[in-house]
Structures are given as C-alpha cells and as structure tokens.
Scaffold this motif. Structure first.
Motif, PDB file in Angstrom:
ATOM      1  N   ILE A 205       0.361 -11.024 -41.697  1.00 31.78           N
ATOM      2  CA  ILE A 205       1.338 -11.608 -40.775  1.00 31.78           C
ATOM      3  C   ILE A 205       0.767 -11.564 -39.366  1.00 31.78           C
ATOM      4  N   SER A 206       0.901 -12.664 -38.635  1.00 31.18           N
ATOM      5  CA  SER A 206       0.390 -12.716 -37.277  1.00 31.18           C
ATOM      6  C   SER A 206       1.179 -11.768 -36.382  1.00 31.18           C
ATOM      7  N   ALA A 207       0.471 -10.800 -35.786  1.00 29.89           N
ATOM      8  CA  ALA A 207       1.122  -9.770 -34.976  1.00 29.89           C
ATOM      9  C   ALA A 207       0.454  -9.695 -33.603  1.00 29.89           C
ATOM     10  N   TYR A 208       1.274  -9.635 -32.557  1.00 26.10           N
ATOM     11  CA  TYR A 208       0.735  -9.512 -31.202  1.00 26.10           C
ATOM     12  C   TYR A 208       0.151  -8.112 -31.046  1.00 26.10           C
ATOM     13  N   THR A 209      -1.154  -8.046 -30.783  1.00 24.51           N
ATOM     14  CA  THR A 209      -1.898  -6.784 -30.877  1.00 24.51           C
ATOM     15  C   THR A 209      -2.686  -6.534 -29.595  1.00 24.51           C
ATOM     16  N   MET A 210      -2.741  -5.278 -29.173  1.00 27.54           N
ATOM     17  CA  MET A 210      -3.421  -4.924 -27.930  1.00 27.54           C
ATOM     18  C   MET A 210      -4.915  -5.238 -27.976  1.00 27.54           C
ATOM     19  N   VAL A 211      -5.453  -5.616 -26.817  1.00 26.80           N
ATOM     20  CA  VAL A 211      -6.888  -5.867 -26.689  1.00 26.80           C
ATOM     21  C   VAL A 211      -7.594  -4.686 -26.030  1.00 26.80           C
ATOM     22  N   LEU A 212      -6.834  -3.723 -25.527  1.00 25.32           N
ATOM     23  CA  LEU A 212      -7.405  -2.608 -24.767  1.00 25.32           C
ATOM     24  C   LEU A 212      -8.444  -1.831 -25.563  1.00 25.32           C
ATOM     25  N   VAL A 213      -8.136  -1.520 -26.817  1.00 26.97           N
ATOM     26  CA  VAL A 213      -9.039  -0.692 -27.620  1.00 26.97           C
ATOM     27  C   VAL A 213     -10.401  -1.345 -27.751  1.00 26.97           C
ATOM     28  N   SER A 214     -10.420  -2.606 -28.125  1.00 28.59           N
ATOM     29  CA  SER A 214     -11.687  -3.302 -28.342  1.00 28.59           C
ATOM     30  C   SER A 214     -12.476  -3.445 -27.048  1.00 28.59           C
ATOM     31  N   PRO A 273       2.040   4.428 -47.646  1.00 25.73           N
ATOM     32  CA  PRO A 273       2.884   3.377 -47.049  1.00 25.73           C
ATOM     33  C   PRO A 273       4.280   3.841 -46.664  1.00 25.73           C
ATOM     34  N   ALA A 274       4.851   4.769 -47.413  1.00 27.63           N
ATOM     35  CA  ALA A 274       6.222   5.196 -47.132  1.00 27.63           C
ATOM     36  C   ALA A 274       6.338   5.914 -45.797  1.00 27.63           C
ATOM     37  N   GLN A 275       5.244   6.526 -45.323  1.00 26.03           N
ATOM     38  CA  GLN A 275       5.316   7.306 -44.090  1.00 26.03           C
ATOM     39  C   GLN A 275       5.013   6.484 -42.836  1.00 26.03           C
ATOM     40  N   TYR A 276       4.842   5.181 -42.985  1.00 26.45           N
ATOM     41  CA  TYR A 276       4.665   4.326 -41.811  1.00 26.45           C
ATOM     42  C   TYR A 276       6.033   3.974 -41.236  1.00 26.45           C
ATOM     43  N   GLN A 277       6.098   3.772 -39.926  1.00 33.31           N
ATOM     44  CA  GLN A 277       7.367   3.481 -39.263  1.00 33.31           C
ATOM     45  C   GLN A 277       7.715   1.997 -39.410  1.00 33.31           C
ATOM     46  N   TRP A 278       8.179   1.635 -40.591  1.00 32.14           N
ATOM     47  CA  TRP A 278       8.548   0.245 -40.855  1.00 32.14           C
ATOM     48  C   TRP A 278       9.832  -0.152 -40.132  1.00 32.14           C
ATOM     49  N   SER A 279      10.512   0.791 -39.522  1.00 29.96           N
ATOM     50  CA  SER A 279      11.726   0.473 -38.764  1.00 29.96           C
ATOM     51  C   SER A 279      11.421  -0.102 -37.391  1.00 29.96           C
ATOM     52  N   TYR A 280      10.134  -0.157 -37.017  1.00 29.10           N
ATOM     53  CA  TYR A 280       9.714  -0.696 -35.720  1.00 29.10           C
ATOM     54  C   TYR A 280       9.521  -2.208 -35.850  1.00 29.10           C
ATOM     55  N   LYS A 281       9.989  -2.955 -34.861  1.00 30.05           N
ATOM     56  CA  LYS A 281       9.877  -4.418 -34.898  1.00 30.05           C
ATOM     57  C   LYS A 281       8.465  -4.854 -34.497  1.00 30.05           C
ATOM     58  N   ARG A 282       7.545  -4.640 -35.418  1.00 29.73           N
ATOM     59  CA  ARG A 282       6.133  -4.941 -35.151  1.00 29.73           C
ATOM     60  C   ARG A 282       5.894  -6.427 -34.928  1.00 29.73           C
ATOM     61  N   PHE A 283       6.725  -7.273 -35.515  1.00 30.64           N
ATOM     62  CA  PHE A 283       6.514  -8.725 -35.428  1.00 30.64           C
ATOM     63  C   PHE A 283       7.561  -9.399 -34.542  1.00 30.64           C
ATOM     64  N   LYS A 284       8.056  -8.666 -33.547  1.00 33.78           N
ATOM     65  CA  LYS A 284       9.115  -9.226 -32.696  1.00 33.78           C
ATOM     66  C   LYS A 284       8.600 -10.352 -31.805  1.00 33.78           C
ATOM     67  N   ARG A 285       7.325 -10.312 -31.474  1.00 26.07           N
ATOM     68  CA  ARG A 285       6.734 -11.415 -30.702  1.00 26.07           C
ATOM     69  C   ARG A 285       5.971 -12.318 -31.658  1.00 26.07           C
ATOM     70  N   GLU A 288       3.579 -19.236 -30.757  1.00 27.67           N
ATOM     71  CA  GLU A 288       4.379 -20.399 -30.372  1.00 27.67           C
ATOM     72  C   GLU A 288       4.653 -21.285 -31.582  1.00 27.67           C
ATOM     73  N   GLY A 289       5.912 -21.594 -31.767  1.00 27.30           N
ATOM     74  CA  GLY A 289       6.291 -22.475 -32.878  1.00 27.30           C
ATOM     75  C   GLY A 289       6.558 -21.754 -34.182  1.00 27.30           C
ATOM     76  N   ALA A 290       6.239 -20.470 -34.272  1.00 27.47           N
ATOM     77  CA  ALA A 290       6.447 -19.714 -35.517  1.00 27.47           C
ATOM     78  C   ALA A 290       7.896 -19.262 -35.616  1.00 27.47           C
ATOM     79  N   ALA A 291       8.387 -19.165 -36.838  1.00 27.00           N
ATOM     80  CA  ALA A 291       9.769 -18.738 -37.058  1.00 27.00           C
ATOM     81  C   ALA A 291       9.922 -17.250 -36.722  1.00 27.00           C
ATOM     82  N   LEU A 292      11.100 -16.897 -36.228  1.00 22.77           N
ATOM     83  CA  LEU A 292      11.378 -15.499 -35.920  1.00 22.77           C
ATOM     84  C   LEU A 292      11.455 -14.690 -37.209  1.00 22.77           C
ATOM     85  N   VAL A 293      11.001 -13.452 -37.150  1.00 19.24           N
ATOM     86  CA  VAL A 293      11.022 -12.572 -38.316  1.00 19.24           C
ATOM     87  C   VAL A 293      12.348 -11.818 -38.394  1.00 19.24           C
ATOM     88  N   TYR A 294      12.882 -11.400 -37.237  1.00 13.37           N
ATOM     89  CA  TYR A 294      14.101 -10.587 -37.244  1.00 13.37           C
ATOM     90  C   TYR A 294      15.307 -11.409 -36.791  1.00 13.37           C
TER      91      TYR A 294
END
Length: 294
Positions: A205-214, A273-285, A288-294
């Motif tokens: 899934i396309s996710a807005y991701t930080m560039v700082l690390v790289s 996988p169960a211990q990841y914070q899936w309650s976080y809106k990782r795909f909130k952004r 352009e033109g993509a359907a909203l996830v939440y």
C-alpha cells in the motif's frame, strides 16, 4: 483533567506486577475487539484487511483481536516502563539477538542510525539502547503538554538524549553521527511537514514515508539497523532484536531508498505481526487521486 487521569493510571499500573498488567490488558483487548464501532477497532481492522489481503476473513479476525490485546498491553505497560527503576525495567530483557551487528558497526566510526518501529515495547527498545550506547533520538512532544516532563524524564533516565523533531533536532543527529555515536528514529510515523516524505510501498500500500533516514545514511555513511522489543508473554519479559537494514536504504535514488526503509519495517513486523501498532493511521495521507483508506 485528562493529564491527571493519565498520570493516575500510569502510577496505578506501575504498582502492579507485569503478570497482572497483562491480564488486565488482555481482558480490555478482548472487550475492545468486540466493540466494532470504536475507532481503534475500526482502524486496526482496516489496516489488517489492506496489509494482509491473502488472509481469510477468519484469520484476519484473529489477528485483529490479537493486535488489540497487544495494543492494550503496550499502553498498560507504560506505567512500568516509565516509572519503575531503570535496573528493574532492564531486568525484563531476557534475550537479545543480533547486537553484535550494532557493536561491529560502531567500530567503523561513522555512527549508527537505530530505527525502532511501533512494534512490541518500543519504549523498552530505546531504554535498552540508551543504557548501553551514547544515544541521541528524535522526540515528538505529546499532544497533552502536561505529560511532556514525565515522558521526557523517563526516556532520558538511562543516559539518552532526546531532541525535538525540527531542524535543531536534525542537526543534533548529524552531530552525533559525526562523533560516531548512535541516533534513534521512529521510522513508521507519517511525516507531518510538507516535503519531509514521499510515497513508498508498505505491505503493498502506498504510504507517505519519511526521507530523513535515507538522507542521513547517504550523507554520513552511518550504518542503519532496526531494533524492537518483542513481548514474551509466557516468560513475562522481552526479546530485543537487532536487524541490519536493506542495503538500498542509502541508495542515491530516494524512491528506492525509502522503499527499502519500509521493507525493513515490514521485516520486523513479520517477526510478530500481532505486536505491531495497527491502530495507527499509517495510510491517512494518500497519493493525489487515491481513495481514502479510513
């Protein structure tokens, strides 16, 4: 009022042994999982449906329930992780894997970028690292300002130095790396500033991701390593994992580098996988033109 209530809950849970904390959290998680209209339940279910489409609906339901129980554990254990004596918290670490990767990287003299996803007990992962290595980490202040002093003191009590997520904080990271030290970053938060991230795949899934690390890795030559603290419920303790990042995380092509960052987070998540914070809106952004996830 909210700050006083949260502090009271933290101190209450800090009085309890981990076995009781987890028993309470398990019961809460089971209740939350049945409450379909709760936002935390809806977001968790949506994220798992999108990221694990190959699981059957029944298997997705099981993972949602497990995830919500682990999320309740993550919040319930904060009283202990923040308020217990440092030595008492560190004694909860029962197993460590891959730490030689970090130790060998430090010998290179160019520093280490330590990435801690929202997986397991990420607060413990940071405390463990800061108790053993000179650590400078980015810190995003809580929305409730009244909790800042408590959280900041808890995170720095083992020797770590936490800096704000702004230009002064980034400069502090560069300074630490130039001294051959360790810097800590949460790699799976949605960047808040415009231009501080790009879209890259995360579980397809396309996710807005930080560039700082790289950019840090490419400019400094620092080694990038992932770490997380996995809960060991049967033993009431934790297993600290250290994993080398994908080589492309410092690639000149920023899209390739950021995609490698997300691949590294995925590798950690698939360990539990169960211990990841899936309650976080990782795909909130969304692109352009993509359907909203939440």
């Amino acid at each position: 009022m909210r700050v006083l209530l949260i502090k009271a809950l933290l101190h209450f849970f800090a009085l309890l042994p981990l076995s009781i904390i987890y028993s309470i959290a398990t019961l809460l998680g089971q209740i939350v999982a049945r409450w379909q209209t709760l936002r935390i339940t809806q977001v968790t279910r949506t994220n798992i449906r999108f990221t694990f489409p190959n699981l059957s609906p029944a298997a997705q339901d099981i993972l949602v329930k497990q995830s919500l129980i682990e999320t309740c554990k993550a919040f319930s254990e904060l009283g202990a992780l923040w308020l217990w004596q440092t030595d008492s918290v560190l004694r909860l670490v029962q197993e460590v894997s891959g730490e030689t990767v970090l130790q060998q990287a430090l010998q290179g003299g160019k520093g280490v970028i330590l990435l801690t996803p929202h997986l397991g007990a990420w607060e413990l992962a940071g405390l463990y690292a800061s108790s053993r290595y000179p650590l400078t980490a980015l810190y995003r202040p809580p929305k409730l300002a009244g909790l800042h002093d408590l959280i900041h003191a808890a995170r720095e009590r083992a020797g770590g130095h936490f800096v704000p997520t702004d230009k002064t904080g980034v400069r502090a990271l560069f300074k630490a790396l130039h001294k051959g030290e360790v810097v800590g970053i949460l790699p799976d938060q949605v960047p808040s500033e415009e231009g501080s991230g790009i879209f890259a795949p995360f579980f397809g899934i396309s996710a807005y991701t930080m560039v700082l690390v790289s950019r840090l890795a490419r400019k400094t030559g620092a080694t990038v390593i992932f770490t997380y603290a996995e809960r060991l419920p049967k033993r009431l303790g934790f297993h600290i994992h250290f994993l080398p990042a994908p080589e492309d995380i410092a690639a000149d092509n920023l899209e390739i580098a950021v995609a490698a960052l997300n691949q590294g987070v995925e590798q950690c998540v698939l360990g539990n996988p169960a211990q990841y914070q899936w309650s976080y809106k990782r795909f909130k952004r969304r692109p352009e033109g993509a359907a909203l996830v939440y």
